[in-house]
Design a protein around this motif. Sequence first.
Motif, PDB file in Angstrom:
ATOM      1  N   ASN A 104     -34.779  10.176  -9.753  1.00 57.91           N
ATOM      2  CA  ASN A 104     -35.037  11.426  -9.027  1.00 57.91           C
ATOM      3  C   ASN A 104     -33.824  11.956  -8.281  1.00 57.91           C
ATOM      4  N   GLN A 105     -32.720  11.210  -8.337  1.00 61.40           N
ATOM      5  CA  GLN A 105     -31.478  11.623  -7.649  1.00 61.40           C
ATOM      6  C   GLN A 105     -31.710  11.855  -6.154  1.00 61.40           C
ATOM      7  N   ASP A 106     -32.616  11.066  -5.574  1.00 55.28           N
ATOM      8  CA  ASP A 106     -32.917  11.190  -4.146  1.00 55.28           C
ATOM      9  C   ASP A 106     -32.227  10.039  -3.414  1.00 55.28           C
ATOM     10  N   TYR A 107     -30.971  10.254  -3.080  1.00 56.31           N
ATOM     11  CA  TYR A 107     -30.178   9.178  -2.494  1.00 56.31           C
ATOM     12  C   TYR A 107     -30.488   8.965  -1.017  1.00 56.31           C
ATOM     13  N   GLY A 108     -31.095   9.937  -0.374  1.00 56.03           N
ATOM     14  CA  GLY A 108     -31.484   9.763   1.017  1.00 56.03           C
ATOM     15  C   GLY A 108     -32.601   8.742   1.158  1.00 56.03           C
ATOM     16  N   HIS A 109     -33.695   8.961   0.423  1.00 59.64           N
ATOM     17  CA  HIS A 109     -34.799   8.005   0.465  1.00 59.64           C
ATOM     18  C   HIS A 109     -34.409   6.681  -0.182  1.00 59.64           C
TER      19      HIS A 109
ATOM     20  N   GLN B 178     -30.513  15.048  -1.761  1.00 58.47           N
ATOM     21  CA  GLN B 178     -31.139  15.256  -3.065  1.00 58.47           C
ATOM     22  C   GLN B 178     -30.100  15.803  -4.024  1.00 58.47           C
ATOM     23  N   ASN B 179     -29.866  15.090  -5.136  1.00 56.32           N
ATOM     24  CA  ASN B 179     -28.889  15.488  -6.154  1.00 56.32           C
ATOM     25  C   ASN B 179     -27.464  15.533  -5.611  1.00 56.32           C
ATOM     26  N   THR B 180     -27.198  14.787  -4.580  1.00 57.98           N
ATOM     27  CA  THR B 180     -25.846  14.707  -4.026  1.00 57.98           C
ATOM     28  C   THR B 180     -25.683  13.412  -3.253  1.00 57.98           C
ATOM     29  N   VAL B 181     -24.451  12.927  -3.174  1.00 57.12           N
ATOM     30  CA  VAL B 181     -24.172  11.736  -2.367  1.00 57.12           C
ATOM     31  C   VAL B 181     -23.428  12.127  -1.102  1.00 57.12           C
ATOM     32  N   GLN B 182     -23.504  13.397  -0.734  1.00 60.53           N
ATOM     33  CA  GLN B 182     -22.865  13.875   0.487  1.00 60.53           C
ATOM     34  C   GLN B 182     -23.909  14.028   1.589  1.00 60.53           C
ATOM     35  N   ALA B 183     -23.513  13.692   2.799  1.00 59.69           N
ATOM     36  CA  ALA B 183     -24.422  13.791   3.951  1.00 59.69           C
ATOM     37  C   ALA B 183     -24.391  15.229   4.469  1.00 59.69           C
TER      38      ALA B 183
ATOM     39  N   VAL C  39     -25.335   5.748   6.199  1.00 60.18           N
ATOM     40  CA  VAL C  39     -25.207   7.138   6.647  1.00 60.18           C
ATOM     41  C   VAL C  39     -26.171   8.037   5.874  1.00 60.18           C
ATOM     42  N   LEU C  40     -26.230   7.858   4.557  1.00 66.66           N
ATOM     43  CA  LEU C  40     -27.108   8.699   3.733  1.00 66.66           C
ATOM     44  C   LEU C  40     -28.581   8.504   4.075  1.00 66.66           C
ATOM     45  N   SER C  41     -28.930   7.331   4.577  1.00 66.20           N
ATOM     46  CA  SER C  41     -30.337   7.076   4.883  1.00 66.20           C
ATOM     47  C   SER C  41     -30.860   7.971   6.001  1.00 66.20           C
ATOM     48  N   PHE C  42     -29.973   8.592   6.762  1.00 65.59           N
ATOM     49  CA  PHE C  42     -30.380   9.502   7.838  1.00 65.59           C
ATOM     50  C   PHE C  42     -30.184  10.962   7.442  1.00 65.59           C
ATOM     51  N   ASN C  43     -29.942  11.196   6.153  1.00 71.08           N
ATOM     52  CA  ASN C  43     -29.686  12.553   5.686  1.00 71.08           C
ATOM     53  C   ASN C  43     -30.561  12.878   4.477  1.00 71.08           C
TER      54      ASN C  43
END
Length: 290
Positions: free
Chosen positions: A256-261, A38-43, A31-35
């Motif tokens: 970098n706290q970039d959980y999307g990328h 940055q600095n969060t694990v929420q979509a 799910v996060l991969s489409f959101n």
Amino acid sequence: MGATPAFWLFMGPFLAGLVVFVYLPIAWSFVLSFNRAQNTVQAREFVGLQNYIDLLTPGPFLDSLWTFTIFAAIIVPLTFVLSLLLAVLLNQITIARAFFRSAFFLPTACSYVVASLVWKLSIFNGVRFGLANQVLSLFGVENIAWLSSVNPPWYWLVIATVRLWLQLGFYIILFLAGLQRISPELYEAAYVDGAKAGWQTFRHITLPQLRTTSVAVLLLNLIAAYQAFDEFYNLLGNSSLARPPLVYLYYTAQGNQDYGHGSAGAMILAGLIVLVTLLQNRVYGFGRPE
């Protein structure tokens, strides 16, 4: 026939842990991969395929895949050939067989982190006190900066040797198991027909009989190469000399706290592993009757 209460009593905690700690994180990572996360694990902000596009354009992630390609091209053939040859030799030993098998298998119990630090600080230390440099100095060779030399890239020697030392014993055991399944009658029949012991019987009897084991070794070895992390992280750190996909994703997601990328990269890597597995199954027929 339904599952009994005893089944759920023993398997329930395991299945619950599998769902909570494996399947749910994988699903949420997807799910996060489409959101943009940055600095969060929420979509919070849906961006579609933009994270995937960013990673698949020329840049650090594609460079990390190239690093994996070099690593796999070095480690997979070396591991396969050396483990097969050593397994054949160990299978012919009649004296102290258990000792030699244990000696080769023992490194697999060693931590990748510990082994990498030993390689970095003791064996391939860049100063003259390192074991490798001390040996080379006996032949008049100057000190080599093993982990910082770019031309030639000596760091590949360090990475490859530590991985070989750590995993070779596991694949030797797999080949030994395959060798012990070969009926001695095949060799006896070959000798009666005039075959010579050595390369001739190895090529026409041993190798074909080890086909299933060989495919399994190649598959497991290639997947392990995709998942390389500890030796690169502990030997090279954040260096750009050689950064495989997992190291890149670690610094992207954790640094970098970039959980999307980071999640998108994890999905791409998982897809590549599945694709390679299916291709190997297609080529070698893994799982089909011989």
